[in-house]
Design an enzyme around this catalytic site. Structure first.
Site, short mmCIF file in Angstrom:
data_model
loop_
_atom_site.label_atom_id
_atom_site.label_comp_id
_atom_site.label_asym_id
_atom_site.label_seq_id
_atom_site.Cartn_x
_atom_site.Cartn_y
_atom_site.Cartn_z
N ARG A 43 -15.41 0.39 -3.25
CA ARG A 43 -15.82 -0.92 -3.79
C ARG A 43 -17.31 -0.94 -4.11
NH1 ARG A 43 -12.43 -4.40 0.57
NH2 ARG A 43 -10.63 -4.80 -0.76
N ILE A 66 0.85 -1.21 0.00
CA ILE A 66 0.00 0.00 0.00
C ILE A 66 0.87 1.24 0.00
CG2 ILE A 66 -1.65 1.36 1.36
CD1 ILE A 66 -2.64 -1.35 2.53
N GLY A 67 1.93 1.22 0.82
CA GLY A 67 2.75 2.42 1.02
C GLY A 67 3.30 3.00 -0.28
N HIS A 120 -15.18 -2.31 9.50
CA HIS A 120 -14.51 -2.79 8.29
C HIS A 120 -14.07 -4.24 8.46
CE1 HIS A 120 -12.14 -2.96 4.68
NE2 HIS A 120 -11.06 -3.29 5.38
N ASP A 152 -14.44 0.59 1.40
CA ASP A 152 -15.73 -0.08 1.23
C ASP A 152 -16.68 0.73 0.36
OD1 ASP A 152 -14.92 -2.23 2.83
OD2 ASP A 152 -15.39 -1.12 4.65
N1 NAD Z 1 -7.89 -0.60 6.29
C1 NAD Z 1 -8.04 -1.19 5.12
O1 NAD Z 1 -9.06 -1.07 4.44
C2 NAD Z 1 -6.91 -2.01 4.59
C3 NAD Z 1 -6.89 -2.39 3.24
C4 NAD Z 1 -5.83 -3.14 2.78
C5 NAD Z 1 -4.81 -3.52 3.66
N2 NAD Z 1 -4.87 -3.14 4.96
C6 NAD Z 1 -3.81 -3.48 5.92
O2 NAD Z 1 -2.68 -2.63 5.68
C7 NAD Z 1 -1.50 -3.28 6.18
C8 NAD Z 1 -0.37 -3.20 5.14
O3 NAD Z 1 -0.72 -3.95 3.99
P1 NAD Z 1 0.33 -4.07 2.77
O4 NAD Z 1 -0.33 -4.89 1.74
O5 NAD Z 1 0.87 -2.74 2.40
O6 NAD Z 1 1.49 -4.94 3.48
P2 NAD Z 1 3.03 -5.05 3.05
O7 NAD Z 1 3.60 -6.20 3.79
O8 NAD Z 1 3.14 -5.05 1.57
O9 NAD Z 1 3.66 -3.69 3.57
C9 NAD Z 1 3.76 -3.41 4.93
C10 NAD Z 1 4.98 -2.53 5.12
O10 NAD Z 1 5.05 -2.20 6.50
C11 NAD Z 1 6.44 -2.18 6.84
N3 NAD Z 1 6.59 -2.28 8.28
C12 NAD Z 1 6.44 -3.36 9.09
N4 NAD Z 1 6.69 -3.02 10.36
C13 NAD Z 1 6.99 -1.71 10.35
C14 NAD Z 1 7.34 -0.78 11.37
N5 NAD Z 1 7.43 -1.14 12.64
N6 NAD Z 1 7.60 0.49 11.00
C15 NAD Z 1 7.49 0.88 9.70
N7 NAD Z 1 7.17 0.05 8.70
C16 NAD Z 1 6.93 -1.23 9.04
C17 NAD Z 1 7.02 -3.36 6.08
O11 NAD Z 1 8.43 -3.27 5.97
C18 NAD Z 1 6.31 -3.23 4.75
O12 NAD Z 1 7.05 -2.43 3.83
C19 NAD Z 1 -1.94 -4.70 6.54
O13 NAD Z 1 -2.15 -4.78 7.92
C20 NAD Z 1 -3.25 -4.87 5.80
O14 NAD Z 1 -4.11 -5.81 6.41
C21 NAD Z 1 -5.89 -2.38 5.44
O1 LMR Z 2 -8.99 -7.89 3.34
C1 LMR Z 2 -7.98 -7.45 3.90
O2 LMR Z 2 -7.36 -8.09 4.76
C2 LMR Z 2 -7.45 -6.09 3.52
C3 LMR Z 2 -8.48 -5.01 3.58
O3 LMR Z 2 -9.05 -4.89 4.85
C4 LMR Z 2 -9.52 -5.13 2.50
O4 LMR Z 2 -10.72 -4.99 2.78
O5 LMR Z 2 -9.15 -5.33 1.33
#
Ligand code: NAD
Ligand code: LMR
Length: 335
Positions: free
Chosen positions: A173, A48-49, A197, A170
């Protein structure tokens, strides 16, 4: 925005509670800050970042984008810094007080750091790992950027956030899924999604859009919206969860918050905030339409008229939400 999720807490007075939540609101935004707006992304090298940082690099309201991650953030920052928009981009690792430098003077701190789901996992399974990560980052933010607004994305947001963008995903979507069914332009399909969520806590209020569906269509559509995240987790087959659509949603929410902080009235986004709507039923945090303001969360809107089907969804969601919130609160109390 992290308590796509839970309430608005002024981190100056509740810094120790930031842990659970994600977001926090804060004080008035000064006009000088409006001219020099720093946004920090923590977890900026992740799925995501990276796309989120790319989208924010295109936001003309941001003058400084500060990227922090435990790996690769300086590389991501170097890459983005070649894009010919006016903002400065800097990258930080944990060395040399990188986190402190990343968040200091930030107006908004967005936190997508954390572990994503694999097939067969629930968002709640991520709690033990991600609550600790969010706690560490939010604690640093409270220490070095006490005026910043925080938006937490890290799951499970029902338990980890105080104001979040999760519901934005949401809503994004729902708009797309409804437009696919009706053959319409998604820009014209604004479907409000309230609650939380995760699975049954996601309550799409499709009746308010005026769209007409058969009972079977409505059931299938509701299920698709509630489990849209699982659809992506399954398709990615163990390599992660939604990243690009989440980055799009987080960018939209960040932009809306910047517009409100800059004084624009009438900026409304769904957000999971500390809410009076179902407090009497023991549910202190609830996502609904929220008018964003210079103070972060402004007016919390009522849900509006619900169909019987939606009332039943709400009844199913409340006990689960209550459980999710209690988990986050317990975590904070044990710190
Ligand atoms: N709220 C939402 O609707 C939603 C949607 C999608 C994903 N997410 C959540 O977002 C989070 C990230 O997902 P992603 O796909 O980007 O994962 P990812 O593994 O691709 O990226 C996570 C990043 O966090 C970094 N990280 C880990 N610990 C850290 C710390 N202490 N300090 C700084 N950086 C750190 C990792 O190095 C990595 O680059 C997950 O928990 C996922 O479930 C939430
Ligand atoms: O489903 C997940 O774990 C990531 C996020 O919350 C989503 O809705 O896509």
């Amino acid at each position: 925005m992290e308590r796509n999720v839970v309430g608005v807490v002024n981190n100056q007075f509740h810094a120790h509670r930031i842990v659970v939540g994600v977001v926090i609101l804060k004080r008035a935004f000064s006009s000088s800050a409006a001219n020099a707006t720093k946004v920090a992304v923590l977890g900026a090298a992740g799925g995501i970042g990276q796309p989120l940082s790319l989208l924010l690099k295109h936001n003309e309201s941001i003058s400084h984008l500060a990227l922090y991650d435990i790996v690769n953030a300086p590389g991501v920052a170097a890459d983005l810094s070649h894009i010919n928009t006016h903002s400065k981009v800097t990258g930080y690792s944990p060395d040399n007080d990188g986190l402190k430098h990343a968040v200091t003077d930030a107006t908004i701190i967005v936190i997508p750091a954390g572990v994503p789901r694999k097939p067969g996992m629930t968002r709640d399974d991520l709690f033990n790992t991600n609550a600790g990560i969010v706690k560490d980052l939010a604690t640093a933010a409270a220490q070095y950027a006490p005026k910043a607004f925080m938006a937490v994305i890290s799951n499970p947001v029902n338990s980890t956030s105080m104001i979040q963008k999760v519901t934005t995903l949401d809503v994004v979507r729902s708009s797309r899924f409804v437009s696919e069914l009706k053959g319409t332009d998604p820009k014209n399909e604004n479907i409000l999604v309230v609650g939380g969520h995760s699975g049954v806590t996601i309550i799409p209020l499709i009746s308010q859009s005026g769209a007409k569906f058969t009972d079977d269509e409505l059931k299938a559509l509701t299920h698709r919206i509630q489990f849209g995240g699982d659809e992506v987790v399954k398709a990615k087959a163990g390599t992660g969860s939604a990243t690009l659509s989440m980055a799009f949603s987080a960018s939209r929410f960040t932009n809306s918050l910047l517009r409100a902080l800059n004084g624009e009235n009438g900026v409304v986004e769904p957000a999971y905030v500390r809410s009076p709507l179902f407090e009497s039923k023991g549910v202190e945090y609830f996502a609904s339409n929220v008018e964003l303001s210079r103070e972060g969360v402004g007016k919390i809107h009522d849900l509006g008229p619900l169909s019987q089907y939606e009332k039943d969804l709400l009844e199913a969601a409340l006990p689960e939400l209550k459980k999710n919130i209690a988990k986050g609160v317990d975590f904070v109390h044990k710190q």
